[in-house]
Scaffold this motif. Structure first.
Motif, PDB file in Angstrom:
ATOM      1  N   VAL A  13       0.872  -1.178   0.000  1.00 38.14           N
ATOM      2  CA  VAL A  13       0.000   0.000   0.000  1.00 38.14           C
ATOM      3  C   VAL A  13       0.906   1.222   0.000  1.00 38.14           C
ATOM      4  N   ILE A  14       0.746   2.087  -0.988  1.00 39.45           N
ATOM      5  CA  ILE A  14       1.582   3.280  -1.087  1.00 39.45           C
ATOM      6  C   ILE A  14       0.856   4.448  -0.440  1.00 39.45           C
ATOM      7  N   GLY A  15       1.403   4.933   0.670  1.00 42.46           N
ATOM      8  CA  GLY A  15       0.829   6.075   1.353  1.00 42.46           C
ATOM      9  C   GLY A  15       0.144   5.722   2.656  1.00 42.46           C
ATOM     10  N   ALA A  16       0.568   6.340   3.755  1.00 41.44           N
ATOM     11  CA  ALA A  16      -0.038   6.116   5.072  1.00 41.44           C
ATOM     12  C   ALA A  16      -0.951   7.273   5.430  1.00 41.44           C
ATOM     13  N   GLY A  17      -1.803   7.655   4.476  1.00 36.74           N
ATOM     14  CA  GLY A  17      -2.843   8.632   4.725  1.00 36.74           C
ATOM     15  C   GLY A  17      -4.134   7.929   5.099  1.00 36.74           C
ATOM     16  N   PRO A  18      -5.255   8.649   5.117  1.00 36.64           N
ATOM     17  CA  PRO A  18      -6.526   8.048   5.549  1.00 36.64           C
ATOM     18  C   PRO A  18      -6.932   6.822   4.741  1.00 36.64           C
ATOM     19  N   ILE A  19      -6.803   6.879   3.416  1.00 39.41           N
ATOM     20  CA  ILE A  19      -7.260   5.755   2.593  1.00 39.41           C
ATOM     21  C   ILE A  19      -6.246   4.623   2.606  1.00 39.41           C
ATOM     22  N   GLY A  20      -4.964   4.950   2.596  1.00 38.00           N
ATOM     23  CA  GLY A  20      -3.947   3.900   2.648  1.00 38.00           C
ATOM     24  C   GLY A  20      -4.011   3.101   3.936  1.00 38.00           C
ATOM     25  N   LEU A  21      -4.164   3.782   5.067  1.00 36.62           N
ATOM     26  CA  LEU A  21      -4.261   3.074   6.342  1.00 36.62           C
ATOM     27  C   LEU A  21      -5.561   2.296   6.453  1.00 36.62           C
ATOM     28  N   PRO A  34      -0.448  -6.645   4.858  1.00 32.27           N
ATOM     29  CA  PRO A  34      -0.158  -5.402   4.157  1.00 32.27           C
ATOM     30  C   PRO A  34       1.247  -4.905   4.477  1.00 32.27           C
ATOM     31  N   LEU A  35       1.789  -4.121   3.582  1.00 33.12           N
ATOM     32  CA  LEU A  35       3.004  -3.369   3.853  1.00 33.12           C
ATOM     33  C   LEU A  35       2.766  -1.961   3.335  1.00 33.12           C
ATOM     34  N   VAL A  36       2.650  -1.019   4.272  1.00 29.99           N
ATOM     35  CA  VAL A  36       2.353   0.365   3.930  1.00 29.99           C
ATOM     36  C   VAL A  36       3.666   1.136   3.830  1.00 29.99           C
ATOM     37  N   LEU A  37       3.872   1.802   2.718  1.00 30.10           N
ATOM     38  CA  LEU A  37       5.100   2.557   2.480  1.00 30.10           C
ATOM     39  C   LEU A  37       4.782   4.043   2.469  1.00 30.10           C
ATOM     40  N   GLU A  38       5.373   4.779   3.375  1.00 28.75           N
ATOM     41  CA  GLU A  38       5.093   6.210   3.536  1.00 28.75           C
ATOM     42  C   GLU A  38       6.369   7.032   3.378  1.00 28.75           C
ATOM     43  N   THR A  39       6.327   8.010   2.502  1.00 28.92           N
ATOM     44  CA  THR A  39       7.489   8.861   2.275  1.00 28.92           C
ATOM     45  C   THR A  39       7.840   9.680   3.504  1.00 28.92           C
ATOM     46  N   GLY A  40       6.845  10.178   4.194  1.00 28.38           N
ATOM     47  CA  GLY A  40       7.076  11.063   5.329  1.00 28.38           C
ATOM     48  C   GLY A  40       7.480  10.328   6.589  1.00 28.38           C
ATOM     49  N   PRO A  41       7.731  11.091   7.662  1.00 30.44           N
ATOM     50  CA  PRO A  41       8.215  10.499   8.911  1.00 30.44           C
ATOM     51  C   PRO A  41       7.126  10.019   9.846  1.00 30.44           C
ATOM     52  N   ALA A  42       5.855  10.234   9.476  1.00 28.90           N
ATOM     53  CA  ALA A  42       4.754   9.866  10.366  1.00 28.90           C
ATOM     54  C   ALA A  42       3.518   9.577   9.530  1.00 28.90           C
TER      55      ALA A  42
END
Length: 454
Positions: A13-21, A34-42
């Motif tokens: 899953v690309i992005g740990a925003g509302p829809i990705g999470l 799942p493996l969520v990949l987030e560019t940012g630090p949080a």
């Protein structure tokens, strides 16, 4: 893809925003790793960049059911469902706790630089569907990595790619060299440095959607305290009876109030409107900027420019995949006719899922705001329904994937011009877009209001 050879692999899953999470929560509920990949630090790094903005929608409309189930054992309790969170509230009180529950299923500081089929470039047909995906990564320290995945859900949004100033969709002449004086975000005037940037200055605000309304309202408030503060509101279209939205008749009160605040800013003289202005150049006049239109009109010099003309998806790292995208909206082909702002000045987008979001490349999905391409009318609840359907399909539960499990609220007023960062070049009957039941944007990608919405 051969499930027997790939079902041991994670779904990336690309992005740990509302829809990705939310996608990760639904995958866990289905017993899929799942493996969520987030560019940012949080978690919610993009949301945190507009932490000062308040959503139009309540807490009851911006949390996902599967995510709530995952959070419940931790003692998490959803905030009052009738209240409106800010972006910062959303990130700190929901997104980060959800990511914390997911634990090592979420990786931060990780940028996806490419996605492809293992051993198959875009050209190759032979054995393509049997191959897993290879996801190319780069960490913040520059380290590169390759991982394999059974499927890819891209929930990276559009926040990182705002539309430029140029009316033709490209940067205007001089836009790049004037970048130090141009912002593409709603300013946070509670930040002393940001406040000083606009206090006592003339600022051009380009756009006709709710983000532009927000900027006008904020600058009007600043003008009451700081002499010389003035906004020049630049619209590519004209001003009509619905330019400021539905006002008191809007079934989303916070959104209606925002339009009225923008209208009050103009009527009070804190902002002046320039209509039919399609920018083709930015020129320097000493320390100030001059905007030049396609018809050779030149505005009086301004100190700053805020460009709020919408967002667009970054498709560069998906170039080796076979995506079926509409040539105008850059949205999935089956979804695009339902959300096209050139056509839908008043109408609804029914809840949709795996059927509308599938591509010629099986096993890859664009979801959330990114699934809407350049269309501005995304609904967070629609995104949650998207990932519920997709994860059901990945689990082999086709009946659940095709079943609609979302009833959208009856919201909005037809004919409100340019709501929610509508691409201003879209020609719409009656001069406006209808924020009807499922065309309400709430908080994904393009925040819109300190008065209660995005």
């Amino acid at each position: 893809m051969n499930a027997l050879t790939t079902d041991h692999l994670p779904v990336v899953v690309i992005g740990a925003g509302p829809i990705g999470l939310a996608a990760a929560a639904h995958l866990v509920e289905r017993g899929i790793e799942p493996l969520v990949l987030e560019t940012g630090p949080a978690a919610g790094s993009a949301v945190r960049e507009w932490s000062h903005v308040r959503l139009f929608s309540t807490w009851g409309e911006v949390t996902d059911p599967a995510a709530e189930k995952l959070l419940a054992p931790t003692g998490w309790v959803r905030p009052d469902a009738s209240t409106y969170p800010t972006g910062g509230d959303w990130a700190e009180r929901y997104l980060q706790p959800l990511a914390d529950v997911l634990g090592d299923k979420v990786r931060y500081g990780t940028t996806v630089t490419g996605v492809a089929r293992a051993g198959r470039d875009r050209l190759v047909d032979a054995g393509r569907d049997e191959q897993p995906f290879t996801v190319h990564l780069q960490s913040t320290d520059g380290r590169e990595e390759r991982i394999t995945a059974r499927a890819v859900i891209d929930a990276s949004g559009t926040w990182s790619t705002p539309s430029p100033l140029g009316a033709d969709g490209l940067p205007t002449l001089g836009e790049k060299t004037a970048v130090s004086r141009i912002s593409y975000r709603v300013p946070d005037l509670k930040d002393p440095a940001v406040r000083a940037r606009y206090a006592g200055k003339r600022t051009a605000v380009v756009g006709s959607g709710a983000s532009a309304f927000t900027a006008l309202a904020l600058l009007a408030d600043l003008a009451k305290d700081e002499d010389g503060t003035h906004a020049v509101w630049i619209l590519r279209r004209g001003i009509g009876s619905n330019t400021f939205g539905g006002g008191d008749a809007d079934q989303l009160p916070a959104r209606g109030a925002l339009g009225l605040r923008a209208k009050a800013a103009v009527e009070a003289g804190h902002a002046s409107a320039v209509t039919g202005f399609r920018t083709q150049a930015v020129e320097h006049d000493g320390d100030q900027l001059v905007l030049v239109a396609e018809d050779d009109r030149r505005l009086d010099p301004v100190d700053e420019v805020i460009v709020l003309t919408g967002f667009r998806p970054d498709l560069s790292f998906l170039s080796e995949l076979r995506l079926g995208l509409d040539e105008r909206l850059q949205a999935p082909t089956a979804l695009a006719p339902l959300i096209d702002p050139n056509v839908h000045s008043c109408g609804t987008v029914y809840p949709h899922g795996v059927n509308e979001l599938s591509h010629p490349e099986q096993g890859v999905y664009l979801v959330g705001m990114k699934s809407y391409g350049r269309a501005p009318t995304f609904l967070a609840m629609t995104g949650y329904e998207q990932v519920r359907s997709i994860t059901a399909a990945l689990a082999g539960d086709q009946e659940a994937a095709e079943r609609v499990e979302l009833t959208l609220p009856d919201t909005g007023v037809c004919g409100g011009a340019g709501l929610f960062d509508e691409p201003e070049n879209a020609e719409q009957s009656g001069g406006g877009c209808c924020a009807a039941p499922s065309t309400l944007q709430i908080g994904i990608g393009a925040p819109s209001s300190t008065a209660g919405g995005c």
